[in-house]
Write a protein that holds these residues in place. Structure first.
Motif, PDB file in Angstrom:
ATOM      1  N   VAL A 373      11.198   3.244  -2.773  1.00 20.75           N
ATOM      2  CA  VAL A 373      10.626   2.326  -3.749  1.00 20.75           C
ATOM      3  C   VAL A 373       9.208   1.985  -3.336  1.00 20.75           C
ATOM      4  CG1 VAL A 373      12.869   1.368  -4.373  1.00 20.75           C
ATOM      5  CG2 VAL A 373      11.528   0.263  -2.570  1.00 20.75           C
ATOM      6  N   GLU A 374       8.401   1.702  -4.338  1.00 19.69           N
ATOM      7  CA  GLU A 374       6.969   1.476  -4.102  1.00 19.69           C
ATOM      8  C   GLU A 374       6.620   0.039  -4.458  1.00 19.69           C
ATOM      9  OE1 GLU A 374       3.165   3.012  -6.479  1.00 19.69           O
ATOM     10  OE2 GLU A 374       4.267   4.649  -5.489  1.00 19.69           O
ATOM     11  N   MET A 385      -1.061  -5.269   4.176  1.00 16.93           N
ATOM     12  CA  MET A 385      -0.969  -3.806   4.216  1.00 16.93           C
ATOM     13  C   MET A 385      -0.214  -3.297   5.447  1.00 16.93           C
ATOM     14  SD  MET A 385      -4.731  -2.756   2.718  1.00 16.93           S
ATOM     15  CE  MET A 385      -5.627  -3.775   3.899  1.00 16.93           C
ATOM     16  N   ASP A 386       0.774  -4.081   5.876  1.00 17.94           N
ATOM     17  CA  ASP A 386       1.572  -3.741   7.055  1.00 17.94           C
ATOM     18  C   ASP A 386       3.019  -3.559   6.635  1.00 17.94           C
ATOM     19  OD1 ASP A 386       2.776  -3.440   9.486  1.00 17.94           O
ATOM     20  OD2 ASP A 386       2.513  -5.523  10.127  1.00 17.94           O
ATOM     21  N   LEU A 387       3.483  -2.309   6.559  1.00 17.78           N
ATOM     22  CA  LEU A 387       4.845  -2.035   6.124  1.00 17.78           C
ATOM     23  C   LEU A 387       5.885  -2.411   7.179  1.00 17.78           C
ATOM     24  CD1 LEU A 387       4.501   1.349   4.185  1.00 17.78           C
ATOM     25  CD2 LEU A 387       4.726  -0.956   3.252  1.00 17.78           C
ATOM     26  N   ASN A 388       5.433  -2.848   8.354  1.00 17.79           N
ATOM     27  CA  ASN A 388       6.358  -3.359   9.366  1.00 17.79           C
ATOM     28  C   ASN A 388       6.532  -4.875   9.239  1.00 17.79           C
ATOM     29  OD1 ASN A 388       6.879  -0.851  10.707  1.00 17.79           O
ATOM     30  ND2 ASN A 388       4.814  -0.980  11.601  1.00 17.79           N
ATOM     31  N   VAL A 415      10.726   1.471   1.810  1.00 14.96           N
ATOM     32  CA  VAL A 415       9.629   0.864   1.057  1.00 14.96           C
ATOM     33  C   VAL A 415       8.340   1.582   1.417  1.00 14.96           C
ATOM     34  CG1 VAL A 415       8.339  -1.262   0.629  1.00 14.96           C
ATOM     35  CG2 VAL A 415      10.808  -1.366   1.036  1.00 14.96           C
ATOM     36  N   VAL A 416       7.613   2.033   0.402  1.00 14.84           N
ATOM     37  CA  VAL A 416       6.363   2.759   0.639  1.00 14.84           C
ATOM     38  C   VAL A 416       5.211   2.014  -0.023  1.00 14.84           C
ATOM     39  CG1 VAL A 416       7.570   4.962   0.797  1.00 14.84           C
ATOM     40  CG2 VAL A 416       6.632   4.232  -1.397  1.00 14.84           C
ATOM     41  N   LYS A 417       4.011   2.326   0.414  1.00 15.26           N
ATOM     42  CA  LYS A 417       2.837   1.611  -0.083  1.00 15.26           C
ATOM     43  C   LYS A 417       2.467   2.058  -1.493  1.00 15.26           C
ATOM     44  CE  LYS A 417      -0.510   4.767   2.090  1.00 15.26           C
ATOM     45  NZ  LYS A 417      -1.605   4.873   3.078  1.00 15.26           N
TER      46      LYS A 417
END
Length: 444
Positions: A373-374, A385-388, A415-417
């Protein structure tokens, strides 16, 4: 609002018209198509035996493999010299399915599409932007001829080259746009990326189809473009676009062109009719086609039928929006689910955009499913902007719960940017099937 006479016919008038046209079609295929003559003989039936629409259940079904088995012209009811156009599927899973049209067929098709565009809000003298693909696919040329017949200036831009699409929308000022919903979403995002507001275009109506799409996707497109979005239905074996269309006044079910098609819904396992309003497999019999008539063609599409007069004034039978295709149904750890159901509930999660992919890998009896999912730009900015970021894990868990509670499936969530899931210039690619040796992409 101007309706075609048959769109407001009484049930009695429509039944009489359908029966006369059905009997004519049965005589035509019996005399002209050896496939049907043999089928009728096997069942001990003849065209003259059909005295009511209820007799339709005596007829054999027709399936896509019949088209492939008689490739290319074995099911045609006219000589090749009478054909003016051929369309075909891509043939990616075997021989393509080929359909043909006489001059009369093209005229009938154009009239039905003109009726469809008018039902969806199009008007003579306005401009229609056609982003459906042109070529062997019936979408582009089908909408094109109908738009011209309605009296609209038609922009045959086809699919792809999104920057050019945007420029033409700005320059030509269309009121109607046609295409797949996933590609129109792509256009909207590209406009926003250029600092432009899709809501400020000249567009008022959208005619979208060629792939299943949810009510949530409809709301997204309507909000993005400030339009009314209508679903159009058709498949090349039956005709092409124009078999059924939503009206812009109500947007609650698609009006079937009953004067040209007889519709049924059956249980795909028992092949028996299902009650009105109940989901099943759509079956169509053509009533006026010359070159390529179809008799009880099993579409593979899942929908329901409902009778009753619509607030728009049409009395034609309505079909629900297509829930999915029988061959698109996924079995995830023993649970049956359609991609459109996943989209429906996924888009209820705040922070997620209408782009997703299911990555499915099977190793022996084990199946691993990962839903990609985006996130939208706002959510991405909020997490620096930190997916962690811990909020990403919270979002992934929320998506997992929504899928489990509503679709009854257990999936891992990645989860993706923003802007990383591939965008569509035609039909969206939603399912990625992987094995240890190869990767296969399925369009859904």
């Amino acid at each position: 609002m101007i309706l075609h006479g048959n769109e407001s016919a009484s049930p009695e008038e429509m039944e009489k018209l359908q029966l006369n046209r059905l009997r004519s079609t049965l005589h035509r295929v019996y005399e002209k198509v050896p496939f049907f003559r043999k089928k009728f003989a096997e069942l001990g039936i003849e065209p003259d035996q059909f005295t009511s629409l209820g007799d339709i259940h005596k007829l054999p079904f027709m399936v896509k493999s019949d088209l492939r088995d008689h490739y290319p012209f074995g099911l045609f009811a006219v000589n090749k010299s009478e054909l003016v156009r051929l369309h075909a599927s891509s043939g990616t899973s075997g021989k393509p399915t080929v359909v043909g049209y006489t001059e009369k067929d093209i005229k009938m098709w154009s009239e039905l599409v003109a009726r469809s565009i008018a039902a969806a809000g199009g008007k003579p003298g306005e401009v229609l932007h056609n982003a459906y693909g042109y070529g062997l696919f019936t979408g582009g040329l089908g909408l094109h001829f109908g738009s011209e017949l309605l009296g609209m200036a038609t922009v045959p831009v086809s699919g792809g080259n999104t920057d050019r699409q945007i420029a033409l929308i700005e320059d030509f000022q269309p009121t109607v746009i046609c295409g797949t919903p996933s590609y129109l979403l792509n256009i909207a995002e590209k406009m926003e990326g250029q600092g432009k507001d899709p809501r400020k275009t000249s567009l008022k109506y959208g005619i979208f189809g060629a792939e299943p799409w949810s009510e949530e996707m409809r709301r997204t497109l309507e909000e993005k473009f400030s339009i009314k979005a209508c679903d159009i239905y058709g498949l090349s074996e039956v005709l092409g676009p124009g078999v059924a269309i939503e009206c812009h006044e109500v947007q609650d079910g698609l009006h079937i062109a009953e004067d040209h098609f007889l519709a049924e819904v059956i249980n795909p396992d028992t092949l028996e009719p299902v009650p009105e309003g109940e989901d099943g497999e759509l079956v169509f019999t053509s009533l006026t086609k010359e070159a390529f008539p179809v008799i009880r063609y099993r579409t593979g599409d899942i929908a329901s039928l409902q009778r009753g007069k619509c607030a728009c004034g049409r009395t034609t039978i309505k079909m629900s929006r297509v829930k999915g295709r029988i061959d698109d149904m996924l079995i995830i750890r023993g649970v049956n689910v359609f991609p459109s159901e996943i989209e429906h509930f996924l888009l209820t999660v705040e922070g997620i955009v209408p782009h997703y992919q299911l990555h499915m890998q099977k190793s022996g009896s084990m199946q691993h499913v990962e839903l990609h999912v985006e996130v939208d730009d706002t959510f991405y900015a909020d997490i620096d902007m930190d997916l962690n970021h811990y909020n990403v894990k919270i979002l992934a868990n929320r998506v997992q719960r929504v899928m489990k509670n509503n679709c009854l499936i257990s999936v891992d969530v990645k989860v993706v940017k923003p802007k990383t899931i591939p965008r569509s210039e035609g039909k969206a690619v939603r399912i990625i099937e992987k094995t240890s040796n190869k990767e296969e992409t399925l369009k859904t």
